[in-house]
Design a protein around this motif. Structure first.
Motif, PDB file in Angstrom:
ATOM      1  N   GLU A 127       0.819  -1.164  -0.119  1.00  0.00           N
ATOM      2  CA  GLU A 127       0.088  -0.204  -0.062  1.00  0.00           C
ATOM      3  C   GLU A 127       0.608   1.314   0.002  1.00  0.00           C
ATOM      4  OE1 GLU A 127      -3.725   0.506   1.925  1.00  0.00           O
ATOM      5  OE2 GLU A 127      -3.819  -1.200   2.655  1.00  0.00           O
ATOM      6  N   ASP A 154      -0.058   3.104  -3.207  1.00  0.00           N
ATOM      7  CA  ASP A 154      -0.625   4.285  -2.583  1.00  0.00           C
ATOM      8  C   ASP A 154      -2.211   4.072  -2.309  1.00  0.00           C
ATOM      9  OD1 ASP A 154      -0.649   6.779  -1.766  1.00  0.00           O
ATOM     10  OD2 ASP A 154      -0.736   7.855  -3.733  1.00  0.00           O
ATOM     11  N   GLY A 155      -2.407   2.993  -1.479  1.00  0.00           N
ATOM     12  CA  GLY A 155      -3.729   2.756  -1.316  1.00  0.00           C
ATOM     13  C   GLY A 155      -4.135   1.792  -2.063  1.00  0.00           C
ATOM     14  N   ASP A 157      -8.083   1.726  -2.623  1.00  0.00           N
ATOM     15  CA  ASP A 157      -9.331   2.110  -3.272  1.00  0.00           C
ATOM     16  C   ASP A 157      -9.810   1.983  -4.519  1.00  0.00           C
ATOM     17  OD1 ASP A 157      -9.684   3.204  -0.487  1.00  0.00           O
ATOM     18  OD2 ASP A 157      -9.421   5.165  -0.940  1.00  0.00           O
ATOM     19  N   GLU A 187     -11.732  -1.909   3.364  1.00  0.00           N
ATOM     20  CA  GLU A 187     -10.675  -2.826   2.441  1.00  0.00           C
ATOM     21  C   GLU A 187     -11.270  -4.193   2.232  1.00  0.00           C
ATOM     22  OE1 GLU A 187      -8.592   0.362   4.933  1.00  0.00           O
ATOM     23  OE2 GLU A 187     -10.270  -1.079   5.316  1.00  0.00           O
ATOM     24  N   ASP A 213      -1.726   0.123  10.654  1.00  0.00           N
ATOM     25  CA  ASP A 213      -0.829   0.607  10.032  1.00  0.00           C
ATOM     26  C   ASP A 213       0.450  -0.593   9.789  1.00  0.00           C
ATOM     27  OD1 ASP A 213       1.708   2.019   9.668  1.00  0.00           O
ATOM     28  OD2 ASP A 213       0.160   3.167   8.330  1.00  0.00           O
TER      29      ASP A 213
END
Length: 293
Positions: A127, A154-155, A157, A187, A213
């Motif tokens: 991520e 970068d995520g 989504d 998620e 995290d």
């Protein structure tokens, strides 16, 4: 004739310190010594030459490392010693033993003298930068030997778009590591949709760990905690953690520096939680499996 003045008080080594004079002792791996100035007690981990002088690294019972200039100023069993470089023969034996039993940070046997493979078609995606840095530190050697590259999403989504862009297929597998993948989260919904995306589903494996995290996958003991603290809702989790540690936490630069300090406590796979270890190993196995005939 009787000696009316007794023995000569200056005879012998009358200037010897109470603990005795220092004796030379080779700084062999595992030798437990104390720095007489600071009181630091630790086992010798290694001796290396840096800046034109020999430095001995001592590891205390908490796993913390500290370097000292080799020489006088140490105690062994309460007696002063002068630490000297390990004997050449002993160093050779230790080097041979390390080469025979060397393990990477991930716990696998280190492959000596093998160049990294040209990158394969398969990839592991994580991520963010911190995830990538942690995977590199622990599994970097293994991945280079296998020719597997780690990339950042970068995520997650828009995971479906990332899968389409990569276009996995035979010989081009895609493994994805997701943060905070627990039932009922956004998620989990994203992953459920991505797992059925055709025609790619057979060549994609998405797994996740339960931590808010990736920082939380580091064992809390490495930071002096029994468990990671709970950060109240409405507070940035990373900033809250740094505040609990008593570290600067006002800016993104503080966050970046704090992560470097946390990452620095990770030495091997044993410093990470099993939930993360199992997932990363699963991804490595998936992306390095031989292609079906």
């Amino acid at each position: 004739m009787t000696d009316r003045y007794g023995r000569d008080v200056l005879a012998g080594d009358w200037r010897a310190p109470a603990r005795g004079r220092s004796r030379p002792v080779p700084a062999e791996t595992g030798l437990v010594v104390e720095d007489a100035t600071t009181g630091w007690v630790g086992a010798v981990v290694r001796v290396e030459k840096a800046g034109g002088q020999h430095v001995v690294h001592l590891e205390d019972r908490h796993g913390r490392l500290k370097g000292f200039q080799l020489g006088a100023g140490f105690l062994v069993d309460g007696r002063p010693v002068v630490l000297t470089p390990p004997e050449a023969a002993q160093q050779a034996r230790l080097a041979a033993a390390r080469a025979a039993t060397a393990r990477t940070a991930s716990g696998s046997r280190a492959v000596q003298g093998v160049k990294a493979k040209v990158a394969s078609g398969s990839r592991i995606f994580v991520e963010g930068r911190h995830d990538a840095e942690l995977v590199e530190k622990v599994w970097g050697h293994d991945l280079r030997v296998e020719g597997v590259v780690v990339e950042m999403l970068d995520g997650v989504d828009d995971l479906e778009s990332a899968i389409r862009d990569f276009s996995p297929g035979p010989g081009r597998r895609m493994g994805v590591l997701v943060d905070h993948l627990v039932p009922g989260t956004k998620e989990s919904a994203v992953v459920a949709r991505a797992a059925t995306l055709q025609p790619y589903a057979a060549h994609v494996l998405v797994v996740g760990h339960p931590y808010v995290d990736v920082w939380q996958s580091v064992r809390p003991e490495r930071l002096g905690w029994q468990q990671w603290p709970v950060i109240p809702r409405g507070t940035s989790w990373k900033h809250g953690i740094l505040r609990e540690l008593g570290w600067p936490h006002a800016t993104q630069a503080d966050v970046a520096h704090g992560w470097k300090r946390i990452l620095g406590t990770v030495r091997t796979y044993a410093d990470l939680e099993p939930s993360l270890l199992a997932r990363v190993e699963e991804l490595i196995d998936f992306v390095t499996a031989p292609a079906a005939p």
